[in-house]
Design an enzyme around this catalytic site. Sequence first.
Site, mmCIF file in Angstrom:
data_model
loop_
_atom_site.group_PDB
_atom_site.id
_atom_site.type_symbol
_atom_site.label_atom_id
_atom_site.label_comp_id
_atom_site.label_asym_id
_atom_site.label_seq_id
_atom_site.Cartn_x
_atom_site.Cartn_y
_atom_site.Cartn_z
ATOM 1 N N ASP A 105 1.176 -1.461 -0.276
ATOM 2 C CA ASP A 105 -0.006 -0.271 0.255
ATOM 3 C C ASP A 105 1.138 0.949 -0.300
ATOM 4 O O ASP A 105 1.896 0.968 0.945
ATOM 5 C CB ASP A 105 -0.666 0.195 1.071
ATOM 6 C CG ASP A 105 -2.333 -0.198 1.173
ATOM 7 O OD1 ASP A 105 -2.532 1.567 0.972
ATOM 8 O OD2 ASP A 105 -3.287 -0.401 1.041
ATOM 9 N N ASP A 224 -3.246 4.720 -2.442
ATOM 10 C CA ASP A 224 -3.722 4.989 -1.704
ATOM 11 C C ASP A 224 -4.518 6.659 -2.366
ATOM 12 O O ASP A 224 -4.104 7.278 -2.315
ATOM 13 C CB ASP A 224 -3.568 5.366 0.009
ATOM 14 C CG ASP A 224 -4.642 6.018 1.059
ATOM 15 O OD1 ASP A 224 -5.214 5.036 0.770
ATOM 16 O OD2 ASP A 224 -4.631 7.108 1.591
ATOM 17 N N GLU A 277 -6.589 4.127 -6.117
ATOM 18 C CA GLU A 277 -7.417 4.270 -5.626
ATOM 19 C C GLU A 277 -7.816 5.314 -6.035
ATOM 20 O O GLU A 277 -7.112 6.318 -5.404
ATOM 21 C CB GLU A 277 -7.427 4.206 -3.725
ATOM 22 C CG GLU A 277 -8.637 4.697 -3.781
ATOM 23 C CD GLU A 277 -9.270 4.481 -2.122
ATOM 24 O OE1 GLU A 277 -10.316 4.564 -1.028
ATOM 25 O OE2 GLU A 277 -7.763 5.197 -1.392
ATOM 26 N N HIS A 353 -10.804 -3.315 2.797
ATOM 27 C CA HIS A 353 -10.654 -2.798 4.768
ATOM 28 C C HIS A 353 -12.000 -1.860 5.008
ATOM 29 O O HIS A 353 -12.151 -1.166 5.590
ATOM 30 C CB HIS A 353 -9.977 -2.900 5.024
ATOM 31 C CG HIS A 353 -9.601 -1.079 4.287
ATOM 32 N ND1 HIS A 353 -8.693 -1.624 2.727
ATOM 33 C CD2 HIS A 353 -8.845 -0.184 4.208
ATOM 34 C CE1 HIS A 353 -8.553 -0.248 2.448
ATOM 35 N NE2 HIS A 353 -8.505 -0.355 3.581
ATOM 36 N N ASP A 354 -12.405 -1.188 3.323
ATOM 37 C CA ASP A 354 -13.366 0.695 3.460
ATOM 38 C C ASP A 354 -14.602 0.158 3.276
ATOM 39 O O ASP A 354 -15.364 1.100 3.964
ATOM 40 C CB ASP A 354 -13.116 1.771 3.246
ATOM 41 C CG ASP A 354 -11.056 1.647 3.019
ATOM 42 O OD1 ASP A 354 -11.418 1.492 4.376
ATOM 43 O OD2 ASP A 354 -10.995 2.552 1.872
HETATM 44 C C1 GLC Z 1 -8.401 4.879 1.883
HETATM 45 C C2 GLC Z 1 -8.099 4.008 2.495
HETATM 46 C C3 GLC Z 1 -8.649 4.261 3.709
HETATM 47 C C4 GLC Z 1 -8.043 5.700 4.325
HETATM 48 C C5 GLC Z 1 -8.168 6.472 3.178
HETATM 49 C C6 GLC Z 1 -6.878 7.476 4.200
HETATM 50 O O1 GLC Z 1 -9.347 5.316 1.293
HETATM 51 O O2 GLC Z 1 -8.546 3.258 2.095
HETATM 52 O O3 GLC Z 1 -8.544 3.286 4.885
HETATM 53 O O4 GLC Z 1 -8.676 5.482 5.696
HETATM 54 O O5 GLC Z 1 -7.592 6.546 2.525
HETATM 55 O O6 GLC Z 1 -5.719 7.586 4.412
#
Ligand code: GLC
Length: 586
Positions: A105, A224, A277, A353-354
């Site tokens: 990540d 991320d 992402e 995980h979100d």
């Molecule tokens: C992304 C991650 C999440 C995190 C956010 C800030 O969306 O997947 O878990 O809280 O970024 O880093």
Amino acid sequence: MTSHPRDEERRWWKEAVVYQIYPRSFKDSDGDGVGDIPGIIEKADYLADLGVDCIWLNPVYESPNADNGYDIADYRAIMDEFGTMDDWEQLRDELHKRDIKLIMDLVVNHTSDEHAWFLNSRASTDNEFREYYWWREGRDPEETDLDPEVYDTPDDVNEVPPNDWESFFGGPAWSYDEDSGEWYLHLFDRKQPDLNWENEAVRDEVFEMMEWWLQKGIDGFRMDVINLISKPEGLPDTDPENDIETIDRAVNGPNVHDYLGEMRERVLEPDFLSVGEMIGAPMPMETARQYVTPGPEGDGLSMIFHFEHVLVDRGDDALELTEWTLPDLKAIFDRWQDGLAEAGWNSLYFNNHDQPRQVSRYGNDSEYRRESAKLLATLLHTLRGTPYIYQGEELGMTNYPFESLDDFRDVATLNPIRSALEAGEIESFEAVKDRARAMSRDNARTPMQWDDSEYAGFTDPDSTPWIDVNPNKETINVEAERADQNSVWHYYRDLISLRKEHDVIVYGDYDPLTPGHESLWAYTRTLGDDSLLVVLNFSDDETQFESPEDLKGANAEILISNYEADVSDVADAVLRPWEARVYDLR
Ligand code: GLC
């Protein structure tokens, strides 16, 4: 009609199934209640048996854990709770030995406020690190519509922040620093200050750090919130009258393609898996294509995670739920299947995980848990793109029955509820309980269910897991499912191995057959002479599939199904509740 891919179009990451591990909740090896890297090593054979090709490891770097590792204090060190760099190296080797790749990540929109860069940055207004972050002077409240009472400043400071942006975790996106009398930007928690990518020194640091990890032999990165790294000129306020919120200001900023282009040139190679992402929705398809078109024309990411299908049941604010319909969901997937058919590549996911557990959200997690978990898997593994499995998804794990605010651990759940309570917007947790239960990220973060023992085999019986184990571990667990040939686990394993045998699953064209249907999702996949028909019944009722004329009487064989099915004729099939069929139409 697409023919078989030429060698240069093939990529391992198109053919792969990726498995995501959230280390905190996967397997605890030392009885402190927190999962760790040696725990993952113990399960390397498990991953190989399932048949996955690549692991995406959520952040394992040193972090004070304001956001479970997404607040990084040192990019080149492993968090103590998770183990050591030696452990990490052993994990890498154990995976590679089993032909499983590893991606890490990459969290570089922000750091932790405990990162040395930020500590230095905060120490004085004129040092080289000040420009690593977004420091600005506040504004006179008179010149804005903002209420100074809302902000956390000392009594003698009558200021409001440089703009009105809100943190994605609730509350203002700026925090006041008493020592310097300035504000810093954090799109997430106040312990996650945003890095200033306009500063070349920041880009150098990030690219060198990426190179350092690649030298260690990793196979790519999950990036991320990577579409937040470029901020708009002048950091303008939102514009509610024109429906422009913080997120609209913050995503896909003016220099994002330049920064990613530089990253591609300096560190990435087409053979690495790079998945960005991309928050905010909907995303213009032109922008998406730019991200995933190979260089030098595009930014050269392998694929992106967009959010459209996981926002289908959400309202305007983070905790608002709305009804979703199958035609809406299909329209989103169809747009992306079509939009990236010629250029780029799709990622396929419902869970991470979100997100809450997919079977509780898009399936039926009570009466038809097993069937609907398999149906959703069938969909994700037979669309065009790379499927991602989030730990426990292969068991059909469900949401957790949260009862009180104390059951939650996640900042993204706790921050907005606590602020709403403090501001008197809600009287008690009860007012938002249903939504929090349905939507909290903690649903995905309860421990992996290995067996039916006290803590599901996640940690020692005399320890306490950092977050509760779902009581349904009694029946939903690895041990039980591996022993049962009809389990969700075996079905995932079959789907994964089918992908290896049929190029059409990976590279075939996608053609939807039932876009407007309320409960059926049917489509074909075609590659040269190979052709598949997928029919999915998203409902608790029997539903008839009226096949198109040209498929009637086709010579069909069932490749995989979640029911006993001995049907060769695809004409007017009646599908049972949550039935999924994949026909080989050869
Ligand atoms: C992304 C991650 C999440 C995190 C956010 C800030 O969306 O997947 O878990 O809280 O970024 O880093």
